[in-house]
Design a protein around this motif. Structure first.
Motif, mmCIF file in Angstrom:
data_model
loop_
_atom_site.group_PDB
_atom_site.id
_atom_site.type_symbol
_atom_site.label_atom_id
_atom_site.label_comp_id
_atom_site.label_asym_id
_atom_site.label_seq_id
_atom_site.Cartn_x
_atom_site.Cartn_y
_atom_site.Cartn_z
ATOM 1 N N GLY A 180 0.796 -1.226 0.000
ATOM 2 C CA GLY A 180 0.000 0.000 0.000
ATOM 3 C C GLY A 180 0.824 1.269 0.000
ATOM 4 N N THR A 181 0.178 2.345 0.399
ATOM 5 C CA THR A 181 0.741 3.688 0.342
ATOM 6 C C THR A 181 1.631 3.954 1.553
ATOM 7 O OG1 THR A 181 -1.194 4.498 -0.857
ATOM 8 C CG2 THR A 181 0.168 6.145 0.257
ATOM 9 N N VAL A 182 2.759 4.591 1.315
ATOM 10 C CA VAL A 182 3.636 4.997 2.408
ATOM 11 C C VAL A 182 3.401 6.476 2.703
ATOM 12 C CG1 VAL A 182 5.375 3.253 1.899
ATOM 13 C CG2 VAL A 182 5.551 5.496 0.830
ATOM 14 N N GLU A 183 3.644 6.843 3.939
ATOM 15 C CA GLU A 183 3.345 8.214 4.368
ATOM 16 C C GLU A 183 4.439 9.204 3.990
ATOM 17 O OE1 GLU A 183 0.491 9.146 5.668
ATOM 18 O OE2 GLU A 183 -0.256 7.094 5.512
ATOM 19 N N THR A 184 5.659 8.740 3.925
ATOM 20 C CA THR A 184 6.786 9.642 3.678
ATOM 21 C C THR A 184 7.285 9.484 2.251
ATOM 22 O OG1 THR A 184 7.447 9.469 6.007
ATOM 23 C CG2 THR A 184 9.087 10.316 4.446
ATOM 24 N N TRP A 185 7.411 10.598 1.518
ATOM 25 C CA TRP A 185 7.884 10.577 0.140
ATOM 26 C C TRP A 185 8.406 11.958 -0.229
ATOM 27 C CZ3 TRP A 185 5.124 14.212 -2.511
ATOM 28 C CH2 TRP A 185 3.868 14.560 -2.002
ATOM 29 N N ASP A 186 9.216 11.967 -1.263
ATOM 30 C CA ASP A 186 9.762 13.227 -1.780
ATOM 31 C C ASP A 186 9.500 13.291 -3.274
ATOM 32 O OD1 ASP A 186 10.948 14.320 0.609
ATOM 33 O OD2 ASP A 186 12.466 12.749 0.443
ATOM 34 N N SER A 187 9.171 14.474 -3.754
ATOM 35 C CA SER A 187 8.944 14.676 -5.178
ATOM 36 C C SER A 187 10.195 15.247 -5.831
ATOM 37 C CB SER A 187 7.772 15.636 -5.398
ATOM 38 O OG SER A 187 7.683 16.019 -6.766
ATOM 39 N N PRO A 188 10.584 14.735 -6.997
ATOM 40 C CA PRO A 188 11.685 15.369 -7.727
ATOM 41 C C PRO A 188 11.264 16.763 -8.184
ATOM 42 C CG PRO A 188 11.144 13.187 -8.624
ATOM 43 C CD PRO A 188 10.036 13.577 -7.708
ATOM 44 N N ARG A 198 15.007 8.895 -17.624
ATOM 45 C CA ARG A 198 15.077 10.218 -16.982
ATOM 46 C C ARG A 198 13.678 10.768 -16.743
ATOM 47 N NH1 ARG A 198 18.283 14.547 -19.973
ATOM 48 N NH2 ARG A 198 17.604 15.698 -18.103
ATOM 49 N N VAL A 199 12.767 10.489 -17.668
ATOM 50 C CA VAL A 199 11.383 10.907 -17.475
ATOM 51 C C VAL A 199 10.776 10.180 -16.279
ATOM 52 C CG1 VAL A 199 9.079 10.976 -18.496
ATOM 53 C CG2 VAL A 199 11.094 11.417 -19.929
ATOM 54 N N ILE A 200 10.980 8.879 -16.226
ATOM 55 C CA ILE A 200 10.399 8.077 -15.149
ATOM 56 C C ILE A 200 10.960 8.497 -13.793
ATOM 57 C CG2 ILE A 200 10.178 5.733 -14.239
ATOM 58 C CD1 ILE A 200 10.302 4.748 -17.174
ATOM 59 N N ASP A 201 12.268 8.596 -13.692
ATOM 60 C CA ASP A 201 12.883 8.989 -12.418
ATOM 61 C C ASP A 201 12.484 10.406 -12.025
ATOM 62 O OD1 ASP A 201 14.164 6.558 -12.102
ATOM 63 O OD2 ASP A 201 15.996 7.212 -13.109
ATOM 64 N N GLY A 202 12.278 11.271 -13.012
ATOM 65 C CA GLY A 202 11.929 12.658 -12.711
ATOM 66 C C GLY A 202 10.478 12.864 -12.376
ATOM 67 N N LEU A 203 9.619 11.918 -12.795
ATOM 68 C CA LEU A 203 8.184 12.079 -12.572
ATOM 69 C C LEU A 203 7.714 11.479 -11.255
ATOM 70 C CD1 LEU A 203 5.373 12.869 -13.606
ATOM 71 C CD2 LEU A 203 5.324 10.714 -14.899
ATOM 72 N N PHE A 204 8.267 10.319 -10.889
ATOM 73 C CA PHE A 204 7.769 9.602 -9.718
ATOM 74 C C PHE A 204 8.610 9.903 -8.481
ATOM 75 C CE2 PHE A 204 6.312 7.433 -13.497
ATOM 76 C CZ PHE A 204 4.953 7.340 -13.236
ATOM 77 N N ASP A 205 8.103 9.493 -7.313
ATOM 78 C CA ASP A 205 8.748 9.829 -6.040
ATOM 79 C C ASP A 205 10.228 9.463 -6.060
ATOM 80 O OD1 ASP A 205 6.209 10.533 -5.291
ATOM 81 O OD2 ASP A 205 5.922 8.884 -3.884
ATOM 82 N N VAL A 206 11.014 10.272 -5.393
ATOM 83 C CA VAL A 206 12.462 10.073 -5.356
ATOM 84 C C VAL A 206 12.787 8.683 -4.803
ATOM 85 C CG1 VAL A 206 14.626 10.863 -4.325
ATOM 86 C CG2 VAL A 206 12.919 12.534 -5.100
ATOM 87 N N GLY A 207 13.600 7.944 -5.552
ATOM 88 C CA GLY A 207 14.056 6.634 -5.101
ATOM 89 C C GLY A 207 13.008 5.554 -5.081
ATOM 90 N N SER A 208 11.860 5.783 -5.713
ATOM 91 C CA SER A 208 10.753 4.814 -5.605
ATOM 92 C C SER A 208 10.656 3.870 -6.787
ATOM 93 C CB SER A 208 9.420 5.556 -5.471
ATOM 94 O OG SER A 208 9.028 6.139 -6.711
ATOM 95 N N LEU A 268 3.777 7.388 -6.445
ATOM 96 C CA LEU A 268 3.379 8.762 -6.730
ATOM 97 C C LEU A 268 2.687 9.295 -5.486
ATOM 98 C CD1 LEU A 268 3.627 10.542 -9.299
ATOM 99 C CD2 LEU A 268 1.254 9.975 -9.786
ATOM 100 N N GLU A 269 3.355 10.224 -4.799
ATOM 101 C CA GLU A 269 2.898 10.699 -3.490
ATOM 102 C C GLU A 269 2.658 9.517 -2.555
ATOM 103 O OE1 GLU A 269 -0.280 13.511 -3.704
ATOM 104 O OE2 GLU A 269 0.936 14.982 -4.795
ATOM 105 N N GLY A 270 3.585 8.565 -2.602
ATOM 106 C CA GLY A 270 3.549 7.402 -1.729
ATOM 107 C C GLY A 270 2.704 6.263 -2.227
ATOM 108 N N ARG A 271 1.867 6.493 -3.237
ATOM 109 C CA ARG A 271 0.959 5.462 -3.742
ATOM 110 C C ARG A 271 1.659 4.607 -4.783
ATOM 111 N NH1 ARG A 271 -5.228 6.320 -5.848
ATOM 112 N NH2 ARG A 271 -5.596 4.187 -6.571
ATOM 113 N N PRO A 272 1.584 3.278 -4.663
ATOM 114 C CA PRO A 272 2.246 2.403 -5.647
ATOM 115 C C PRO A 272 1.502 2.398 -6.983
ATOM 116 C CG PRO A 272 1.049 1.079 -4.057
ATOM 117 C CD PRO A 272 0.945 2.495 -3.582
ATOM 118 N N VAL A 273 2.266 2.434 -8.069
ATOM 119 C CA VAL A 273 1.700 2.399 -9.417
ATOM 120 C C VAL A 273 2.610 1.560 -10.305
ATOM 121 C CG1 VAL A 273 0.612 4.673 -9.215
ATOM 122 C CG2 VAL A 273 2.928 4.489 -10.143
ATOM 123 N N GLY A 274 2.082 1.173 -11.461
ATOM 124 C CA GLY A 274 2.885 0.518 -12.485
ATOM 125 C C GLY A 274 3.134 1.474 -13.624
ATOM 126 N N VAL A 275 4.329 1.395 -14.206
ATOM 127 C CA VAL A 275 4.720 2.306 -15.278
ATOM 128 C C VAL A 275 5.116 1.485 -16.504
ATOM 129 C CG1 VAL A 275 6.246 4.202 -15.956
ATOM 130 C CG2 VAL A 275 5.619 3.902 -13.540
#
Length: 612
Positions: A355-363, A384-394, A413-420
């Protein structure tokens, strides 16, 4: 005054624990009466002194019969004449950790631990490997594991002594239980729970024995009942021919493969391998949703003995399914340096399904504005697009070395898991071939089964074309993308970063620009029924052939391409509402998070996930 002590049940006196004249306390045991093969204590109803005994050992009692009488206690001013009460038993038996039954249990459990098997551990060390218990302990949170079947031994009692089996086949070569994973990230106790399993290569080379098959069956049932993810360390040599303690001939009525395969699409299945993994072990690994393997892995449906037995030659284990083969052909999703890194990756993968994590950072989202070059013919790195769009280190990429024209990754994305799912312009300019289509379609199934929204990043000139690629059954493989995408139950959002042409683009969107919750484009987006250059050559063939010189023909070609680009560029297409909007790349996260927040929860309803 005297008090009669009576029997509360029908039975036989097997022991008298007090004598006439003996002082007793309230609750102290006076006799043992056997009833229905159980010994029951008869206790003193009050403080007192045994005045008389009405029965002897062996006497038969009915309910209400008197065993003895108690008189008043001697009054000495204090209770010094009375013994301390013994409510549990008047027999002098060991208690607590001194009980022999508990001691046996503790010693049997300890005998299967690494500390009791130094030679086996040392052998693993010489090979640069960890033990099964070390891997499981590293996976689950400290102290959280409850282990199933640790006292099981190999089904070889007809050919080996019991003591030998206890010492040398602990757990029948399988460590398995339920524990917490990522407890530091998820507060909900149920969310943390995970089934952890590992073949133990120190026990009969991690082979699949009669009893460890039964243990697997038990854990697979629990995974289905409790809906828990499974992480399975699969090192081992496949089926074991040496078990003797079972009926039957072929063993093909084993249920482990049926029940594990039935878990596909129901719970996340993550396989981890280091070293040799052959035959049945490999079959279970291949059923997993995600396969992690170390660089020293060898994985094959048949090991050396099976190959030689089939008359196909003699091979060393290292020649069968080495990692350089299995990473390029798509068998392995992620390659790890060693078991420690593989276990860390496994924990990370489990987290996406928790599920979703509470702590995240946006590039820095403004950096996305310059990832795609202004020169429409200049290649760029989609990662570079993927790393720049989704949460740092996620971001965790799967099958990086297979289907190179497609990138598939789990991210947050803001802690929410997604597939890319993204086209890779560095391979075939992003054109979709058979391997890429299979890779993307299977990944979409994984996301759909476990409720992960799918974000597609589209930059494709279309499906790959040509006689050679048609020999790969491209028609069928690429059509998987349409069938899978059109039947997703999870939300999908598509972002066009540059090229969006033909059937390939439609496949990346689930079949149409209207299939996703939103079809967005960056300013660099360009759209058409086919690639611009091909469209000009096809649609303006007569005009081009009529040109009087090569220079004139080239100039006319470029003019036509520019004209078609202007007609099909993103802002033009948006005026016809074929797409939902052309956006500032820095606004992409806000669009996606808004849509995902509006979407109802989705569990997915796939009966299974294709192994390919």
């Amino acid at each position: 005054m005297t008090i009669d002590v009576v029997s509360e049940l029908q039975g036989t006196v097997v022991a008298l624990l007090a004598r006439p004249g003996e002082a007793v306390r309230f609750g102290g045991a006076l006799a043992l009466v056997e009833s229905m093969k159980m010994h029951h204590e008869v206790v003193a109803p009050a403080d007192g002194v045994v005045a008389s005994i009405a029965v002897v050992e062996g006497s038969t009692l009915a309910v209400g019969d008197v065993l003895m009488s108690l008189g008043d206690p001697v009054d000495s001013g204090d209770d010094a004449t009375l013994p301390p009460p013994d409510i549990s038993s008047a027999l002098a038996l060991p208690t607590g950790l001194d009980r022999p039954d508990l001691t046996e249990v503790i010693e049997r459990h300890e005998g299967g631990l690494d500390a009791a098997r130094p030679d086996a551990v040392a052998k693993r060390r010489r090979r640069g490997r960890r033990t099964a218990r070390e891997n499981v302990a590293d996976l689950v949170d400290e102290g959280s594991l409850i282990e199933y079947g640790p006292l099981v031994i190999a089904a070889q009692r007809r050919r080996r002594d019991l003591a030998d089996l206890i010492e040398n086949t602990p757990g029948d070569g399988l460590v398995a239980g339920i524990g917490d994973v990522n407890g530091d990230l998820f507060a909900d106790e149920r969310t943390r729970k995970c089934i952890a399993m590992s073949y133990d290569y120190t026990v009969l080379a991690g082979t699949q024995g009669t009893q460890n098959h039964r243990k697997k069956d038990r854990l697979f049932e629990l995974a289905e009942q409790l809906r828990l993810p499974v992480v399975f360390f699969t090192e081992g040599g496949g089926g074991r021919p040496g078990d003797t303690d079972q009926l039957g001939v072929s063993g093909l009525d084993c249920l482990a493969f049926l029940w594990f395969a039935e878990l596909s699409g129901t719970v996340p299945l993550i396989g981890v391998n280091a070293g040799y993994c052959f035959a049945g072990n490999a079959a279970l690994l291949g059923c997993c949703d995600i396969v992690i393997a170390t660089e020293d892995s060898n994985i094959g449906m048949g090991g050396p003995a099976m190959i030689e037995g089939g008359g196909l030659g003699v091979y060393e284990p290292l020649e069968i399914g080495p990692i350089e083969v299995q990473r390029a052909n798509g068998v392995v999703d992620i390659v790890a340096a060693d078991e420690a890194e593989a276990t860390t990756i496994a924990k990370r993968l489990v987290g996406y399904f928790q599920g979703t994590v509470e702590t995240w950072d946006s590039p820095d989202q403004t950096a996305l504005r310059d990832v795609v070059p202004l020169d429409r013919l200049r290649a760029y790195d989609i990662r570079r697009v993927i790393d720049g769009l989704f949460d740092v280190g996620s971001v965790t990429e799967l099958r990086r070395d297979f289907g190179l024209g497609m990138v598939t990754a789990l991210a947050r994305l803001e802690g929410r898991p997604v597939g890319v799912v993204a086209n890779n312009p560095h391979h075939l300019a992003g054109a979709i071939d058979s391997d890429g289509a299979d890779k993307a379609a299977r990944f979409m199934q994984l996301c759909d089964a476990h409720g992960l929204p799918v974000i597609t990043l589209c930059d494709t000139p279309g499906m790959m074309v040509g006689p050679d690629v048609e020999e790969t059954a491209l028609v069928r493989h690429c059509s998987r993308l349409f069938v899978t995408g059109a039947n997703l139950s999870v939300p999908m959002v598509t972002v066009v970063t540059r090229k969006s042409y033909g059937l390939g683009a439609q496949a990346m969107m689930g079949g149409s620009t209207k299939a996703p919750l939103a079809c967005l484009s960056w300013p660099t987006g360009e759209f058409g029924g086919m690639g611009l250059e091909g469209a000009v050559r096809l649609g303006y063939r007569k005009e081009l052939e009529a040109a009087e010189s090569d220079a004139e023909r080239e100039a006319l070609f470029n003019t036509m391409v520019d004209r078609m680009y202007e007609h099909g560029k993103a802002v033009s297409v948006a005026t016809h509402f074929e797409i939902d909007d052309v956006i500032d790349p820095a606004d992409t996260r806000r669009w996606i998070t808004t849509l995902l927040a509006a979407a109802p929860p989705s569990r997915g309803e796939r009966p299974n996930i294709d192994t390919w």
